[in-house]
Design a protein around this motif. Sequence first.
Motif, mmCIF file in Angstrom:
data_model
loop_
_atom_site.group_PDB
_atom_site.id
_atom_site.type_symbol
_atom_site.label_atom_id
_atom_site.label_comp_id
_atom_site.label_asym_id
_atom_site.label_seq_id
_atom_site.Cartn_x
_atom_site.Cartn_y
_atom_site.Cartn_z
ATOM 1 N N PHE A 186 0.845 -1.189 0.000
ATOM 2 C CA PHE A 186 0.000 0.000 0.000
ATOM 3 C C PHE A 186 0.888 1.249 0.000
ATOM 4 O O PHE A 186 1.945 1.270 0.635
ATOM 5 C CB PHE A 186 -0.874 0.056 1.251
ATOM 6 C CG PHE A 186 -1.805 -1.120 1.435
ATOM 7 C CD1 PHE A 186 -1.343 -2.316 1.959
ATOM 8 C CD2 PHE A 186 -3.144 -1.022 1.101
ATOM 9 C CE1 PHE A 186 -2.191 -3.391 2.137
ATOM 10 C CE2 PHE A 186 -4.008 -2.095 1.272
ATOM 11 C CZ PHE A 186 -3.527 -3.275 1.793
ATOM 12 N N TYR A 202 0.510 5.354 1.057
ATOM 13 C CA TYR A 202 -0.291 6.359 1.728
ATOM 14 C C TYR A 202 0.437 7.692 1.676
ATOM 15 O O TYR A 202 1.669 7.747 1.622
ATOM 16 C CB TYR A 202 -0.511 5.983 3.209
ATOM 17 C CG TYR A 202 -1.517 4.879 3.435
ATOM 18 C CD1 TYR A 202 -1.137 3.544 3.357
ATOM 19 C CD2 TYR A 202 -2.847 5.169 3.728
ATOM 20 C CE1 TYR A 202 -2.053 2.531 3.563
ATOM 21 C CE2 TYR A 202 -3.768 4.162 3.941
ATOM 22 C CZ TYR A 202 -3.365 2.853 3.851
ATOM 23 O OH TYR A 202 -4.279 1.849 4.058
ATOM 24 N N PRO A 204 -2.775 9.193 7.731
ATOM 25 C CA PRO A 204 -2.418 8.781 6.375
ATOM 26 C C PRO A 204 -3.653 8.664 5.481
ATOM 27 O O PRO A 204 -4.702 8.211 5.920
ATOM 28 C CB PRO A 204 -1.770 7.402 6.592
ATOM 29 C CG PRO A 204 -1.349 7.388 8.029
ATOM 30 C CD PRO A 204 -2.371 8.214 8.745
ATOM 31 N N PHE A 249 -5.031 7.011 1.913
ATOM 32 C CA PHE A 249 -4.752 5.936 0.971
ATOM 33 C C PHE A 249 -4.522 6.470 -0.433
ATOM 34 O O PHE A 249 -5.257 7.353 -0.913
ATOM 35 C CB PHE A 249 -5.945 4.974 0.953
ATOM 36 C CG PHE A 249 -5.912 3.964 -0.152
ATOM 37 C CD1 PHE A 249 -6.723 4.119 -1.275
ATOM 38 C CD2 PHE A 249 -5.078 2.861 -0.087
ATOM 39 C CE1 PHE A 249 -6.708 3.189 -2.299
ATOM 40 C CE2 PHE A 249 -5.050 1.929 -1.110
ATOM 41 C CZ PHE A 249 -5.873 2.096 -2.219
ATOM 42 N N TYR A 307 -3.040 0.422 -3.986
ATOM 43 C CA TYR A 307 -2.850 -0.898 -3.396
ATOM 44 C C TYR A 307 -2.464 -1.899 -4.478
ATOM 45 O O TYR A 307 -3.068 -1.929 -5.557
ATOM 46 C CB TYR A 307 -4.151 -1.320 -2.711
ATOM 47 C CG TYR A 307 -4.329 -2.801 -2.442
ATOM 48 C CD1 TYR A 307 -5.433 -3.484 -2.948
ATOM 49 C CD2 TYR A 307 -3.413 -3.504 -1.668
ATOM 50 C CE1 TYR A 307 -5.616 -4.833 -2.697
ATOM 51 C CE2 TYR A 307 -3.595 -4.848 -1.404
ATOM 52 C CZ TYR A 307 -4.690 -5.515 -1.927
ATOM 53 O OH TYR A 307 -4.864 -6.848 -1.670
ATOM 54 N N GLN A 326 -1.584 -6.106 -5.103
ATOM 55 C CA GLN A 326 -1.492 -7.482 -4.662
ATOM 56 C C GLN A 326 -0.545 -8.165 -5.648
ATOM 57 O O GLN A 326 -0.877 -8.316 -6.827
ATOM 58 C CB GLN A 326 -2.861 -8.155 -4.649
ATOM 59 C CG GLN A 326 -2.828 -9.577 -4.104
ATOM 60 C CD GLN A 326 -4.222 -10.141 -3.916
ATOM 61 O OE1 GLN A 326 -5.044 -9.571 -3.213
ATOM 62 N NE2 GLN A 326 -4.496 -11.266 -4.549
ATOM 63 N N ASP A 329 -6.225 -1.277 -6.780
ATOM 64 C CA ASP A 329 -6.986 -0.075 -6.437
ATOM 65 C C ASP A 329 -6.056 1.125 -6.529
ATOM 66 O O ASP A 329 -5.009 1.140 -5.873
ATOM 67 C CB ASP A 329 -7.574 -0.191 -5.030
ATOM 68 C CG ASP A 329 -8.587 0.892 -4.695
ATOM 69 O OD1 ASP A 329 -9.417 0.658 -3.801
ATOM 70 O OD2 ASP A 329 -8.546 1.975 -5.311
ATOM 71 N N GLY A 360 -4.408 -11.234 2.780
ATOM 72 C CA GLY A 360 -5.460 -12.157 3.147
ATOM 73 C C GLY A 360 -5.865 -12.037 4.590
ATOM 74 O O GLY A 360 -5.017 -11.808 5.451
ATOM 75 N N LYS A 402 -8.821 -10.569 7.622
ATOM 76 C CA LYS A 402 -9.197 -9.234 8.090
ATOM 77 C C LYS A 402 -8.194 -8.665 9.074
ATOM 78 O O LYS A 402 -8.127 -7.482 9.293
ATOM 79 C CB LYS A 402 -10.592 -9.298 8.729
ATOM 80 C CG LYS A 402 -11.711 -9.573 7.749
ATOM 81 C CD LYS A 402 -13.070 -9.548 8.442
ATOM 82 C CE LYS A 402 -13.227 -10.703 9.425
ATOM 83 N NZ LYS A 402 -14.603 -10.726 9.996
ATOM 84 N N GLY A 403 -7.467 -9.522 9.722
ATOM 85 C CA GLY A 403 -6.571 -9.028 10.767
ATOM 86 C C GLY A 403 -5.147 -8.859 10.320
ATOM 87 O O GLY A 403 -4.258 -8.780 11.147
ATOM 88 N N GLU A 404 -4.930 -8.804 9.016
ATOM 89 C CA GLU A 404 -3.553 -8.725 8.552
ATOM 90 C C GLU A 404 -2.886 -7.479 9.098
ATOM 91 O O GLU A 404 -3.454 -6.396 9.118
ATOM 92 C CB GLU A 404 -3.523 -8.722 7.024
ATOM 93 C CG GLU A 404 -4.335 -7.621 6.366
ATOM 94 C CD GLU A 404 -4.324 -7.735 4.851
ATOM 95 O OE1 GLU A 404 -5.327 -7.430 4.229
ATOM 96 O OE2 GLU A 404 -3.299 -8.165 4.325
ATOM 97 N N LYS A 405 -1.680 -7.653 9.537
ATOM 98 C CA LYS A 405 -0.936 -6.578 10.147
ATOM 99 C C LYS A 405 -0.168 -5.841 9.065
ATOM 100 O O LYS A 405 0.574 -6.444 8.298
ATOM 101 C CB LYS A 405 0.024 -7.143 11.189
ATOM 102 C CG LYS A 405 0.797 -6.081 11.949
ATOM 103 C CD LYS A 405 1.600 -6.710 13.081
ATOM 104 C CE LYS A 405 2.345 -5.637 13.876
ATOM 105 N NZ LYS A 405 3.093 -6.217 15.018
ATOM 106 N N LEU A 406 -0.371 -4.532 9.003
ATOM 107 C CA LEU A 406 0.362 -3.695 8.064
ATOM 108 C C LEU A 406 1.663 -3.242 8.712
ATOM 109 O O LEU A 406 1.651 -2.723 9.827
ATOM 110 C CB LEU A 406 -0.451 -2.456 7.691
ATOM 111 C CG LEU A 406 -1.478 -2.541 6.576
ATOM 112 C CD1 LEU A 406 -2.008 -1.151 6.261
ATOM 113 C CD2 LEU A 406 -0.889 -3.168 5.332
ATOM 114 N N PHE A 445 4.609 -0.615 8.297
ATOM 115 C CA PHE A 445 4.910 0.616 7.584
ATOM 116 C C PHE A 445 6.415 0.840 7.498
ATOM 117 O O PHE A 445 7.168 0.507 8.419
ATOM 118 C CB PHE A 445 4.285 1.818 8.302
ATOM 119 C CG PHE A 445 2.823 1.995 8.035
ATOM 120 C CD1 PHE A 445 1.871 1.329 8.783
ATOM 121 C CD2 PHE A 445 2.388 2.840 7.015
ATOM 122 C CE1 PHE A 445 0.512 1.498 8.530
ATOM 123 C CE2 PHE A 445 1.031 3.024 6.759
ATOM 124 C CZ PHE A 445 0.098 2.353 7.525
ATOM 125 N N GLY A 446 6.831 1.437 6.401
ATOM 126 C CA GLY A 446 8.191 1.935 6.295
ATOM 127 C C GLY A 446 8.305 3.275 6.994
ATOM 128 O O GLY A 446 7.319 3.823 7.491
#
Lengths: 115, 112
Positions: free
Chosen positions: A33, A35, A43, A45, A48, A50, A56, A98, A100-104, A106-107
């Motif tokens: 992603f 931002y 942030p 959006f 995105y 995949q 998106d 994949g 709903k709880g995927e952890k993002l 960030f850089g």
Amino acid sequence: GAGVSQSPRYKVAKRGQDVALRCDPISGHVSLFWYQQALGQGPEFLTYFQNEAQLDKSGLPSDRFFAERPEGSVSTLKIQRTQQEDSAVYLCASSLGGGKGEKLFFGSGTQLSVL
Amino acid sequence: QKEVEQNSGPLSVPEGAIASLNCTYSDRGSQSFFWYRQYSGKSPELIMFIYSNGDKEDGRFTAQLNKASQYVSLLIRDSQPSDSATYLCAVIVSGSARQLTFGSGTQLTVLP
């Protein structure tokens, strides 16, 4: 790598210049992603991916903004003919993908200043 | 109306107190809710996520979700000066491709 790597850390551009911001996600992370974060704001959006597919791009503010991830790993955000309103921190984040709880993750971001 | 709203603060609490951070969202179909912490000049870091109504506890942090009222809150017990940061509420809006929509953040200061 150990985390999401972004370069450059700081970029100063003259109005009208083109810039390219690089993001190297965590190895094996499918989702990526971009931002944009203005000072004192959360942030916003931009786009995105995949793997190599840009699923998106509804958040890109104008056609001067372009992002790619040709081999499904490193991504580049390009801004053409930069304007002062483009000044912000550009954050890249990646996740395994994949669920709903995927952890993002960030850089550290690229702080862009357009003079 | 913004999709995710937070009181920008600043919020100040004394060390050892409970800090309460609130967030409301406009999309009734939202299912996933997140709290991120962002230190000044640093990138956001996930501290909690919650999907179901009720409370979810993790150490000193408790996330609370009330879908009927469309609000989510974060409680920080025994606040420490190291908790001083901006706390960002984020939501995955229904119909979106998994991207997070963030609030503008609440700046928390824990006074020693």
